[in-house]
Each structure stands twice: as structure tokens, then as C-alpha cells.
Scaffold this motif. Structure first.
Motif, PDB file in Angstrom:
ATOM      1  N   CYS A   1      22.853  17.116  10.352  1.00  0.00           N
ATOM      2  CA  CYS A   1      22.176  18.342  10.806  1.00  0.00           C
ATOM      3  C   CYS A   1      22.584  19.543   9.960  1.00  0.00           C
ATOM      4  O   CYS A   1      21.742  20.378   9.597  1.00  0.00           O
ATOM      5  CB  CYS A   1      22.486  18.585  12.279  1.00  0.00           C
TER       6      CYS A   1
ATOM      7  N   THR B   1      19.878  11.673   3.224  1.00  0.00           N
ATOM      8  CA  THR B   1      19.950  13.114   3.433  1.00  0.00           C
ATOM      9  C   THR B   1      20.189  13.805   2.096  1.00  0.00           C
ATOM     10  O   THR B   1      21.100  13.427   1.357  1.00  0.00           O
ATOM     11  CB  THR B   1      21.081  13.476   4.408  1.00  0.00           C
TER      12      THR B   1
ATOM     13  N   ARG C   1      12.333  20.977  14.206  1.00  0.00           N
ATOM     14  CA  ARG C   1      11.442  21.408  13.120  1.00  0.00           C
ATOM     15  C   ARG C   1      11.990  22.657  12.435  1.00  0.00           C
ATOM     16  O   ARG C   1      11.866  22.811  11.216  1.00  0.00           O
ATOM     17  CB  ARG C   1      10.030  21.661  13.667  1.00  0.00           C
TER      18      ARG C   1
ATOM     19  N   TYR D   1      14.742  21.668   9.923  1.00  0.00           N
ATOM     20  CA  TYR D   1      14.189  21.205   8.650  1.00  0.00           C
ATOM     21  C   TYR D   1      13.612  22.371   7.839  1.00  0.00           C
ATOM     22  O   TYR D   1      13.773  22.423   6.616  1.00  0.00           O
ATOM     23  CB  TYR D   1      13.094  20.158   8.892  1.00  0.00           C
TER      24      TYR D   1
ATOM     25  N   GLY E   1      16.766  20.178   3.827  1.00  0.00           N
ATOM     26  CA  GLY E   1      15.370  19.936   4.135  1.00  0.00           C
ATOM     27  C   GLY E   1      14.974  18.500   4.352  1.00  0.00           C
ATOM     28  O   GLY E   1      13.874  18.228   4.833  1.00  0.00           O
ATOM     29  N   VAL E   2      15.844  17.542   4.009  1.00  0.00           N
ATOM     30  CA  VAL E   2      15.514  16.118   4.104  1.00  0.00           C
ATOM     31  C   VAL E   2      16.682  15.377   4.723  1.00  0.00           C
ATOM     32  O   VAL E   2      17.837  15.605   4.350  1.00  0.00           O
ATOM     33  CB  VAL E   2      15.198  15.511   2.713  1.00  0.00           C
TER      34      VAL E   2
ATOM     35  N   LEU F   1      15.659  16.232  16.499  1.00  0.00           N
ATOM     36  CA  LEU F   1      15.197  16.594  15.158  1.00  0.00           C
ATOM     37  C   LEU F   1      13.709  16.334  14.967  1.00  0.00           C
ATOM     38  O   LEU F   1      13.014  17.110  14.304  1.00  0.00           O
ATOM     39  CB  LEU F   1      15.994  15.819  14.105  1.00  0.00           C
ATOM     40  N   LYS F   2      13.223  15.253  15.553  1.00  0.00           N
ATOM     41  CA  LYS F   2      11.849  14.832  15.283  1.00  0.00           C
ATOM     42  C   LYS F   2      10.827  15.356  16.291  1.00  0.00           C
ATOM     43  O   LYS F   2       9.653  15.521  15.959  1.00  0.00           O
ATOM     44  CB  LYS F   2      11.774  13.294  15.252  1.00  0.00           C
TER      45      LYS F   2
ATOM     46  N   ASP G   1      11.318   9.523   1.760  1.00  0.00           N
ATOM     47  CA  ASP G   1      12.395   9.358   2.732  1.00  0.00           C
ATOM     48  C   ASP G   1      12.481   7.907   3.192  1.00  0.00           C
ATOM     49  O   ASP G   1      13.572   7.339   3.314  1.00  0.00           O
ATOM     50  CB  ASP G   1      12.154  10.287   3.920  1.00  0.00           C
TER      51      ASP G   1
ATOM     52  N   SER H   1      14.498  23.597   4.055  1.00  0.00           N
ATOM     53  CA  SER H   1      13.466  23.533   3.013  1.00  0.00           C
ATOM     54  C   SER H   1      13.304  24.871   2.305  1.00  0.00           C
ATOM     55  O   SER H   1      13.244  24.933   1.077  1.00  0.00           O
ATOM     56  CB  SER H   1      12.129  23.106   3.632  1.00  0.00           C
TER      57      SER H   1
ATOM     58  N   THR I   1      17.607  11.981   7.988  1.00  0.00           N
ATOM     59  CA  THR I   1      17.355  11.381   9.300  1.00  0.00           C
ATOM     60  C   THR I   1      18.655  10.820   9.854  1.00  0.00           C
ATOM     61  O   THR I   1      19.555  10.430   9.106  1.00  0.00           O
ATOM     62  CB  THR I   1      16.322  10.236   9.220  1.00  0.00           C
TER      63      THR I   1
ATOM     64  N   ILE J   1      21.042  19.197   6.411  1.00  0.00           N
ATOM     65  CA  ILE J   1      19.594  19.439   6.412  1.00  0.00           C
ATOM     66  C   ILE J   1      19.300  20.932   6.294  1.00  0.00           C
ATOM     67  O   ILE J   1      18.337  21.346   5.643  1.00  0.00           O
ATOM     68  CB  ILE J   1      18.943  18.855   7.684  1.00  0.00           C
TER      69      ILE J   1
END
Length: 341
Positions: A70, A284, A215, A218, A289-290, A208-209, A20, A222, A292, A73
Motif C-alpha cells: 500500500c 508492485t 482507487r 492508486y 501506481g501499480v 484496494l480494488k 500487471d 500514478s 496487488t 503504490i
């Protein structure tokens, strides 16, 4: 034949976080290279005024890109934001001009309309089990049709100076009056839309973080089934991302119409693709799943600087579309290679 992505012990050379960061710094490197190239080809490129112009032009892509990130993701897609933007903007304008509401209330109504459209998208995906592409494509057509219907396909004008304050005002503007009575601008100030984009980017990035909801977003992207078995409310998390995307589209519509001081029902065409492109350029992954928010803002500035620099060098709008389209294709191709590895 050896695999270039694993070492001799069979372990991956790069973790997901490292990959990333590599993608983000690649986008940042592209941004720096573009800035250097255009500063050489145009003397006015590195001026303070042009910098603020680029930042202001990027706000629409950036705000929409935050919501798009968002959604993507979680493994979804939102094609409706351009049309929702237009609908929210004309509703805010009509509320002020035709229904006599104060400007802040009218704009809140526009944001509420965007939020409602996002909620409908989310329910169509989570409850009706429609593919996100189809659900949001339908909303794109419905929202645009409603915007054209309630305005009679005409622009809503005569909104007054107060309606344009959000889109055209700035913080820390420094100017003086010359002897001839005309203002001399020493520093154009930081436009309110840029400040709004920065604040919202920080808030959503922190969400997000640093939060459980982040979590979960994400984890849904995933592996949604693993997330469900772990106790994550997959439908609720997915619905939240679409509501957020719709709310940000509504806000973007109000900001954009405020900048124009006119509400255009045909505004926002193809903006959804710019938002998705900004997210993908910033790292992204389209499979979920990935991603920022900081990467998306870098991607938005890549698109903004590319357009601004090409304009300053006299490149036609048609050629610009070709170049930006090629950039998007190459970026998605790189993303697919990364995902296959």
C-alpha cells in the motif's frame, strides 16, 4: 527502429492491467518452478508438515508485505517496519509480564504502538515534507533504540503459555494419543498466523480494488498532482497507508513474539527488505501506481520457498543471502525495464 511495446497503429500492445497480470503470472511461474525443483532435490519438501512450516514462516513477510504494498503504490517506502515490529512485540510482552495486563490487551497495546509509529511516519512525510526514505529510516533507528532501552537490551521471557497461543495455535489440528502416552499428529492444522494473514490479505485487497479509498491510493501513486486536482485528499491517503503499515508491523511483532514466547528487542532486523522484495517480486512498481496484494503474497511465498528449499538442501545462510539478493536485483531490474517502456 520499431518499438516492441506498441503496434503498427501506435497503440500499446499491453494495457497496465495486462502487464500487471503478466508480472503476477511470471512470479507464480517462478513459484511453481521452485516447488518442482526442491521437490526433486528433497523428498520431504512436499510433505504436509513442511507446507505448513513454509506458510508459517511466510506470515511475517506476508503481513509486512501487505502494508509495504500500500505504501509503495502511493510512491513511498517504509524502512521502519522491522524495528517497529520489535518495539511493538516487547511492549506487548512487558504489558503482560511487568504491568499485569491480560494477553489480548497487551497485544492490542503492541498494535497501538505500531500504529502510532506509522502515524508519525505519515505525518513526517505529509506535513514535514520529508522524503519517505529519510523519515522511515529515522523511525527505524528510533524504534529500535526505544525497544533496546525499555528492555535493557535483554529478552523478555517467562510470558506463559497463553502468550504463545496466537503464534503457536492452529485450527483443525488432528492428533491422537499413542499407547506410550505420546501424541500422534495426523494433521498439524492451519496455524492461526496463516489464517490471520489470509483474512487481512482479503480485506486489504478488497479495499484496494473495490473502494473509493483504494482507487485514491492508486491515483496518488500514478500522479499525485492530478489526483489532488481531481479532489483527492493526497495527504490523508498517504497518511493512511503509513498508519496501515505501522499497524500491520505492530501485529506482526505480536505474532512473532508469540511464536517465540519470548520478546526479543533485536528481532525483525532486515525484515523490511523482505517485505519490499515480496511486493516487488509480486509486481508492485517502486515508482508507484501499480501493485496487488495477491502478487505480494506470491512474492512472499517465492522468498519463503526459496529459503526453505535451500535449507533442506544444506545451503549455508550466507549463500542464501547472496541468492535472494540476486533475485531481488533481477526483479527490480525487470521492473525498471517495464517502467521505461
Amino acid at each position: 527502429m520499431s518499438n516492441p511495446t506498441i503496434d503498427k497503429t501506435g497503440r500499446p500492445l499491453f494495457t497496465d492491467k495486462q502487464k500487471d497480470l503478466i508480472q503476477k503470472f511470471a512470479a507464480l511461474g517462478s513459484l511453481v518452478i521452485l516447488a518442482i525443483v526442491f521437490s526433486v532435490t528433497s523428498n520431504a519438501f512436499f510433505s504436509v508438515g513442511n507446507g505448513m512450516t513454509i506458510a508459517l514462516q511466510v506470515t511475517s513477510i506476508g503481513l509486512l508485505g501487505i502494508g509495504a504494498t500500500c505504501v509503495i503504490i502511493t510512491g513511498g517506502i517504509d524502512l521502519s517496519v522491522g524495528s517497529v515490529l520489535a518495539l511493538a512485540g516487547v511492549v506487548a510482552a512487558l504489558a503482560v509480564k511487568e504491568w499485569g495486563m491480560p494477553v489480548p490487551i497487551g497485544m492490542m497495546l503492541g498494535i497501538l504502538v505500531g500504529t502510532l509509529c506509522g502515524a508519525i511516519n505519515g505525518l513526517a512525510v505529509t506535513q514535514l515534507k520529508l522524503p519517505p526514505f529519510i523519515a522511515t529510516l529515522g523511525m527505524m533507528m528510533v524504534a529500535r533504540g526505544v525497544a533496546l532501552q525499555i528492555t535493557g537490551a535483554r529478552a523478555v521471557s517467562g510470558l506463559g503459555e497463553s502468550f504463545g497461543q496466537l503464534g503457536n495455535g492452529s485450527l483443525l489440528r488432528i492428533e491422537s494419543i499413542a499407547d506410550d502416552g505420546f501424541p500422534i499428529v495426523t494433521f498439524p492444522g492451519i496455524p492461526y498466523p496463516v489464517l490471520l494473514m489470509i483474512v487481512l490479505a482479503i480485506v486489504v485487497a478488497t479495499m484496494l480494488k473495490r473502494t473509493v479509498l483504494g482507487r485514491h491510493i492508486y491515483s496518488v501513486g500514478s500522479n499525485s498532482e492530478a489526483a489532488r486536482l481531481s479532489g483527492v485528499h493526497v495527504s490523508g491517503v498517504t497518511l493512511f497507508t503509513y498508519v496501515l503499515s505501522g499497524a500491520l508491523a505492530g501485529l506482526t511483532g505480536c505474532v512473532l513474539m508469540s511464536r517465540l514466547v519470548t520478546a526479543q528487542p533485536n528481532e525483525g532486523v532486515m525484515y523490511e527488505l523482505d517485505a519490499i522484495a515480496a511486493a516487488v517480486i509480486g509486481g508492485t512498481s517502486l515508482i508507484g501506481g501499480v501493485g496487488t496484494i495477491s502478487g505480494t503474497l506470491i512474492g512472499a511465498f517465492v522468498i519463503g520457498i526459496l529459503r526453505n528449499g535451500l535449507n533442506m538442501n544444506g545451503v549455508s545462510a550466507f549463500t542464501q543471502q547472496i541468492i535472494i539478493g540476486l533475485v531481488i536485483l533481477v526483479t527490480v531490474w525487470i521492473d525498471q525495464i517495464r517502467n521505461r517502456r
